[in-house]
Design an enzyme around this catalytic site. Structure first.
Site, PDB file in Angstrom:
ATOM      1  N   PHE A  26       0.847  -1.575   0.194  1.00 51.65           N
ATOM      2  CA  PHE A  26       0.049  -0.390  -0.156  1.00 51.65           C
ATOM      3  C   PHE A  26       0.831   1.306  -0.189  1.00 51.65           C
ATOM      4  O   PHE A  26       1.672   1.345   0.678  1.00 51.65           O
ATOM      5  CB  PHE A  26      -0.136   0.123   1.045  1.00 51.65           C
ATOM      6  CG  PHE A  26      -1.617   1.052   1.355  1.00 51.65           C
ATOM      7  CD1 PHE A  26      -2.546   1.569   0.165  1.00 51.65           C
ATOM      8  CD2 PHE A  26      -0.795   2.626   2.849  1.00 51.65           C
ATOM      9  CE1 PHE A  26      -3.474   2.979   0.667  1.00 51.65           C
ATOM     10  CE2 PHE A  26      -2.364   3.234   2.853  1.00 51.65           C
ATOM     11  CZ  PHE A  26      -3.198   3.744   2.120  1.00 51.65           C
TER      12      PHE A  26
ATOM     13  N   ASP B  87     -23.284 -25.137  -9.405  1.00 56.32           N
ATOM     14  CA  ASP B  87     -22.301 -24.450  -9.780  1.00 56.32           C
ATOM     15  C   ASP B  87     -20.679 -24.300 -10.478  1.00 56.32           C
ATOM     16  O   ASP B  87     -21.755 -24.130 -11.931  1.00 56.32           O
ATOM     17  CB  ASP B  87     -21.437 -25.700  -8.290  1.00 56.32           C
ATOM     18  CG  ASP B  87     -20.106 -24.937  -7.163  1.00 56.32           C
ATOM     19  OD1 ASP B  87     -19.445 -24.099  -7.928  1.00 56.32           O
ATOM     20  OD2 ASP B  87     -20.908 -24.334  -6.272  1.00 56.32           O
ATOM     21  N   ASP B  88     -19.855 -23.983 -10.641  1.00 59.19           N
ATOM     22  CA  ASP B  88     -18.988 -24.424 -11.574  1.00 59.19           C
ATOM     23  C   ASP B  88     -19.153 -25.234 -13.432  1.00 59.19           C
ATOM     24  O   ASP B  88     -19.184 -27.073 -12.343  1.00 59.19           O
ATOM     25  CB  ASP B  88     -17.674 -24.245 -11.325  1.00 59.19           C
ATOM     26  CG  ASP B  88     -16.564 -24.112 -11.766  1.00 59.19           C
ATOM     27  OD1 ASP B  88     -16.247 -23.571 -13.540  1.00 59.19           O
ATOM     28  OD2 ASP B  88     -14.973 -24.025 -11.503  1.00 59.19           O
TER      29      ASP B  88
ATOM     30  N   LYS C  20     -23.534 -17.673  -5.897  1.00 62.40           N
ATOM     31  CA  LYS C  20     -22.137 -16.998  -5.459  1.00 62.40           C
ATOM     32  C   LYS C  20     -21.314 -16.876  -6.069  1.00 62.40           C
ATOM     33  O   LYS C  20     -20.646 -17.475  -7.310  1.00 62.40           O
ATOM     34  CB  LYS C  20     -22.480 -19.137  -4.935  1.00 62.40           C
ATOM     35  CG  LYS C  20     -21.388 -20.108  -4.589  1.00 62.40           C
ATOM     36  CD  LYS C  20     -21.015 -20.758  -4.383  1.00 62.40           C
ATOM     37  CE  LYS C  20     -19.195 -22.093  -3.959  1.00 62.40           C
ATOM     38  NZ  LYS C  20     -19.572 -23.247  -4.100  1.00 62.40           N
TER      39      LYS C  20
ATOM     40  N   ASP D 207     -18.073 -16.713  -5.984  1.00 64.04           N
ATOM     41  CA  ASP D 207     -15.979 -17.223  -5.930  1.00 64.04           C
ATOM     42  C   ASP D 207     -15.033 -16.130  -5.873  1.00 64.04           C
ATOM     43  O   ASP D 207     -15.375 -14.887  -6.863  1.00 64.04           O
ATOM     44  CB  ASP D 207     -16.015 -18.753  -6.816  1.00 64.04           C
ATOM     45  CG  ASP D 207     -15.500 -20.195  -5.720  1.00 64.04           C
ATOM     46  OD1 ASP D 207     -14.607 -19.596  -4.602  1.00 64.04           O
ATOM     47  OD2 ASP D 207     -15.521 -21.476  -5.760  1.00 64.04           O
TER      48      ASP D 207
ATOM     49  N   ASP E 104     -15.299 -12.148   6.125  1.00 62.42           N
ATOM     50  CA  ASP E 104     -14.409 -10.543   6.491  1.00 62.42           C
ATOM     51  C   ASP E 104     -15.491 -10.168   6.863  1.00 62.42           C
ATOM     52  O   ASP E 104     -16.951  -9.956   5.598  1.00 62.42           O
ATOM     53  CB  ASP E 104     -13.314  -9.802   5.884  1.00 62.42           C
ATOM     54  CG  ASP E 104     -13.720 -10.009   4.574  1.00 62.42           C
ATOM     55  OD1 ASP E 104     -13.757  -9.504   4.008  1.00 62.42           O
ATOM     56  OD2 ASP E 104     -12.862 -10.810   3.869  1.00 62.42           O
TER      57      ASP E 104
ATOM     58  N   ASP F 180     -14.233 -25.206   2.050  1.00 65.92           N
ATOM     59  CA  ASP F 180     -14.246 -26.542   1.015  1.00 65.92           C
ATOM     60  C   ASP F 180     -13.998 -27.566   1.512  1.00 65.92           C
ATOM     61  O   ASP F 180     -14.658 -28.577   1.206  1.00 65.92           O
ATOM     62  CB  ASP F 180     -13.408 -26.887  -0.132  1.00 65.92           C
ATOM     63  CG  ASP F 180     -13.543 -24.926  -1.346  1.00 65.92           C
ATOM     64  OD1 ASP F 180     -15.068 -25.511  -1.510  1.00 65.92           O
ATOM     65  OD2 ASP F 180     -13.449 -24.710  -1.891  1.00 65.92           O
TER      66      ASP F 180
ATOM     67  N   GLU G   5     -32.525 -43.045   4.950  1.00 69.91           N
ATOM     68  CA  GLU G   5     -31.801 -41.806   5.027  1.00 69.91           C
ATOM     69  C   GLU G   5     -32.530 -39.928   4.057  1.00 69.91           C
ATOM     70  O   GLU G   5     -32.542 -39.255   4.023  1.00 69.91           O
ATOM     71  CB  GLU G   5     -30.581 -41.359   3.854  1.00 69.91           C
ATOM     72  CG  GLU G   5     -29.309 -42.654   4.687  1.00 69.91           C
ATOM     73  CD  GLU G   5     -27.834 -42.812   3.627  1.00 69.91           C
ATOM     74  OE1 GLU G   5     -26.584 -42.962   4.130  1.00 69.91           O
ATOM     75  OE2 GLU G   5     -27.873 -42.990   2.258  1.00 69.91           O
TER      76      GLU G   5
HETATM   77  C1  GLA Z   1     -14.454 -23.458  -5.202  1.00 71.41           C
HETATM   78  C2  GLA Z   1     -15.459 -22.722  -4.213  1.00 71.41           C
HETATM   79  C3  GLA Z   1     -16.551 -24.460  -4.442  1.00 71.41           C
HETATM   80  C4  GLA Z   1     -16.778 -24.872  -6.041  1.00 71.41           C
HETATM   81  C5  GLA Z   1     -15.421 -24.789  -6.538  1.00 71.41           C
HETATM   82  C6  GLA Z   1     -15.539 -24.076  -8.379  1.00 71.41           C
HETATM   83  O1  GLA Z   1     -13.264 -23.697  -4.676  1.00 71.41           O
HETATM   84  O2  GLA Z   1     -15.171 -23.022  -2.241  1.00 71.41           O
HETATM   85  O3  GLA Z   1     -16.905 -24.537  -3.806  1.00 71.41           O
HETATM   86  O4  GLA Z   1     -17.560 -24.273  -6.309  1.00 71.41           O
HETATM   87  O5  GLA Z   1     -15.093 -23.465  -5.867  1.00 71.41           O
HETATM   88  O6  GLA Z   1     -14.980 -24.459  -8.626  1.00 71.41           O
END
Ligand code: GLA
Length: 741
Positions: free
Chosen positions: A278, A364-365, A474, A476, A532, A546, A612
């Site tokens: 900085f 997700d991804d 989400k 990331d 944070d 993760d 389950e």
């Molecule tokens: C990160 C996230 C995971 C998932 C992967 C996808 O690691 O923390 O939850 O979304 O990326 O690439």
């Protein structure tokens, strides 16, 4: 009145604490007191010893005992004989770093101050006040304003500093701490929250001994390795008794926390932007505002300190309609499919989840660009129709028709070299001309200090959100930043880039929050690498880690919850053997642990047994029923998992009418006494009934509820404890419900 000024003494009172400063006869602002309310001016505690080699400010004449090197200064600088860790360091055009800060003026304003372009605590003006004390360099027109925003009920003081250059030449700020606080000569232990990828925020306890301890991130984001928060407790401080002070940086980039025990045995905490990454140039008339720090003190132990932070972060940091509301139970496909899916697979997972009562499907991804692995595709935020035939809109329509909401993963700050975005705009990545950039997870980082890049991403995200019925994103961020260079800044301003990156990120998040208020953002950074109070302004919850292993999660969540509220902690039930650790824990244990957060599932629910599935239905219903207590109750740690062989935590209704205790016993012991749990937060003279739900073995995934016919006073339970039944196997979870009779 929370702020008073009398006899050159500034007193900030909160519900239970007093913070005092004094302007001395030389106009220097001294720190006097932070602790119990005493109803008194505490300046009598100050101590001015005559110490050899500790120099004296010139205007103190022959007073050898008046030295900045031994005093408790409120905000120290270089060049006045204080050789300890400074709060501020600037350089002027002559290369001079000295600043001799003296009191100039003060102002008390209604409401909390806020920092332009940065996440800031907020509150009703009627509830809060801000004290701003302006200091001025004795020899130049450089000013430093210290702001103290007071949230009375929470025992919280929001701190920051603002540097203004009114001198004719340019100055460079090399360091400007947001927090500088002296804690006197007591012996302290500190709790900091360090770790690594997939094991973030472990509670690490250390004695404060002579010298300087540094806890920091230089990674461009707040990091898995060290969290921008700290607690210092006087020796002997426990959950329920003793003095402790906590600080949390409202910022998501690199930071530095310094704890110094000086040559006089005095301890201070300094927190702010990491000076290694900085600097900031100020021309005449320009000013720089540091990010905020939340500072709180408890004189009745750690549990009260945690309560202060939980309430403040939930009610004065996190914004938006999802903040205090209930949150959807979600199913995320990451651990179920990784990159290998098509719309049929996703629909199948969603359909099964809908049948079990889950509210939202999060894709997700892997849904965009050429993203079949982590080697390519980041940056190309266009649906991959080879995987999702008919595109996102069609898939979302089908999922909505199942009665489910839809959420989408994105990683907007990143780019793969194998992507159309990188091919079109190689100049948008963070990279030093003539040098190879560092790759991490095969990806590069986009230059968010460049407004053109941020604008492009806003348009792309806005297009996706306005043409599809998406209710959750989400967000990331899967690598640390290096190779700091941007063509948009001249060489002498290059060290402004890390902070400018954060300003770019925050501006993008703010625009999305403002224009898509119905979309909830969940923060994420390879799990909890950017967990944070800064991110929490824009995202009411953050994926905690993760590492989804229930056993490990009890430790990660234990550390996380010292400062951050349960509602902020993204927590899912995943498959066994666990993908990160290979450990097998029961569905019951996984459910109980994941309920200590914003709850969801991350596995293919088609692959579990019928028995389950019935358990999942009950878990979802139970979580929905308990969510108001879990989010809104007072959270207590009932033991230290590092020391007691078990984790146990409690949510107690704020009026003491009910409580839920959850926990995990790590290892079965033979021929031992039953373990005992001591609830908290009950009303001593009211009568309660206790219902136990405790697995008898790891195979017991749906333990029965057994209600004790006898009733007990709150005092009896809190002092005598509740016995846990015998059990077999490791990582066995239990729940205790306590209700007024
Ligand atoms: C990160 C996230 C995971 C998932 C992967 C996808 O690691 O923390 O939850 O979304 O990326 O690439």
């Amino acid at each position: 009145m929370s702020i008073t000024v009398k006899n050159n003494i500034f007193s900030i009172e909160t519900a239970n604490t007093l913070y005092q400063m004094k302007v001395d006869s030389f106009g220097v602002l001294n720190h006097v007191w932070y602790g119990e309310k005493t109803g008194c001016e505490m300046a009598f505690c100050q101590n001015y010893p005559d110490v050899g080699f500790s120099g004296n400010v010139y205007d103190a004449g022959n007073q050898r005992a008046y030295s900045h090197d031994t005093m408790s200064l409120e905000y120290s600088s270089l060049g006045t004989g204080d050789y300890r860790v400074p709060a501020i360091e600037i350089t002027d055009e002559r290369g001079v770093s000295s600043l001799d800060l003296r009191f100039h003026s003060y102002e008390i304003t209604p409401g909390l101050f806020s920092v332009k372009g940065l996440p800031s605590a907020y509150a009703d003006a009627a509830d809060c006040k801000t004290l701003s004390i302006r200091l001025k360099d004795k020899f130049s027109e450089v000013y430093v304003t210290l702001n103290y925003g007071v949230i009375f009920d929470r025992d919280m003081i929001v701190r920051n500093a603002c540097v203004l250059n009114e001198s004719n030449g340019e100055i460079v700020i090399n360091k400007a701490a947001s927090l500088f606080v002296n804690l006197g000569t007591d012996d302290y232990e500190c709790l900091h929250f360090g770790g690594k990828y997939a094991f973030e925020r472990s509670a690490m306890k250390e004695s404060i001994t002579d010298g300087i301890k540094v806890f920091e991130s230089t990674r461009g984001y707040s990091s898995h390795q060290e969290n921008p928060s700290i607690i210092l407790g006087r020796k002997g401080c426990t959950e329920d008794v003793g003095y402790c002070v906590g600080a949390a940086f409202v910022y998501s980039g690199s930071f530095k926390t310094e704890v110094e025990k000086d040559h006089m045995g005095q301890t201070k905490v300094v927190m702010g932007l990491n000076p290694e990454q900085f600097s900031w140039n100020l021309k005449k008339g320009e000013s720089f505002e540091t990010p905020e720090v939340l500072l709180s003190c408890s004189t009745s132990g750690l549990a009260k300190l945690t309560k202060n932070f939980h309430k403040t972060i939930r009610e004065n940091i996190t914004r938006g309609k999802f903040n205090l509301s209930s949150r959807p139970v979600l199913i995320n496909n990451w651990e179920a499919t990784y990159f290998t899916f098509d719309e049929e697979k996703i629909e199948k997972i969603a359909r099964q989840a809908a049948e079990l009562g889950i509210d939202m499907m999060v894709l997700d991804d892997g849904w965009f660009g050429k993203r079949d692995s982590d080697l390519s595709g980041l940056g190309d935020w266009f649906v991959n129709e080879e995987k999702l035939h008919g595109g996102l809109a069609k898939l979302i329509e089908k999922i909505n028709a199942m009665g489910m909401k839809f959420g989408l993963w994105m990683e907007p700050e990143m780019v793969s070299e194998d992507s159309d975005l990188y091919r079109a705009h190689p100049e948008w990545v963070i990279k030093i001309p003539g040098r190879d950039p560092v790759r991490s997870r095969y990806q590069l980082v986009l230059d968010f200090s460049n407004p053109e890049v941020v604008d492009y991403l806003y348009e792309r995200i806005a297009d996706i959100l306005s043409t599809n019925h998406i209710e959750y994103v989400k967000w990331d961020c899967n690598r640390s930043i290096s190779d700091w260079y941007t063509p948009t800044l001249p060489a002498n301003r290059m060290k402004e880039m890390p902070h400018r990156y954060m300003l770019g990120l925050y501006s993008l998040l703010q625009r999305i929050n403002d224009n898509f208020p119905d979309v909830m953002i969940e923060g994420c950074s390879g799990g909890g690498g950017r967990f944070d109070a800064g991110m929490l302004q824009y995202c009411p919850q953050i994926w905690c880690s993760d590492n989804t292993d229930a056993h490990d999660r009890t430790f990660i969540q234990y550390g996380t919850n010292f400062i951050y509220p349960v509602s902020a902690v993204g927590s899912h039930v995943s498959a066994v053997p666990n993908h990160q650790t290979g450990r097998t824990t029961s569905l019951n244990t996984r459910g109980v642990v994941a309920m200590c957060g914003s709850f969801g599932y991350e596995l293919d629910l088609n692959k579990i047994s019928e028995e389950e599935k019935q358990v999942v239905i009950k878990q979802v219903a139970r979580y929905k029923d308990k969510q108001p207590l879990i989010y809104g109750g007072d959270y207590y740690r009932l033991n230290d998992p590092y020391e007691s062989g078990m984790a146990a935590w409690e949510y107690a209704a704020t009026d003491g009418t009910s409580a839920l205790i959850q926990g995990v016993i790590y290892r079965a012991e033979v021929t031992s006494l039953k373990k005992r749990i001591f609830p908290k937060g009950l009303v001593e003279d009211r009568c309660y009934r206790v219902t136990k739900r405790m697995a008898t073995s790891p195979e017991d995934i749906a333990p029965e509820s057994v209600t004790d016919e006898q009733s007990y006073t709150g005092k009896a339970l809190m002092t005598g404890g509740i016995l846990l039944d015998n059990y077999k196997g490791d990582d066995v979870a239990f729940e205790l419900e306590i209700k007024l009779k």
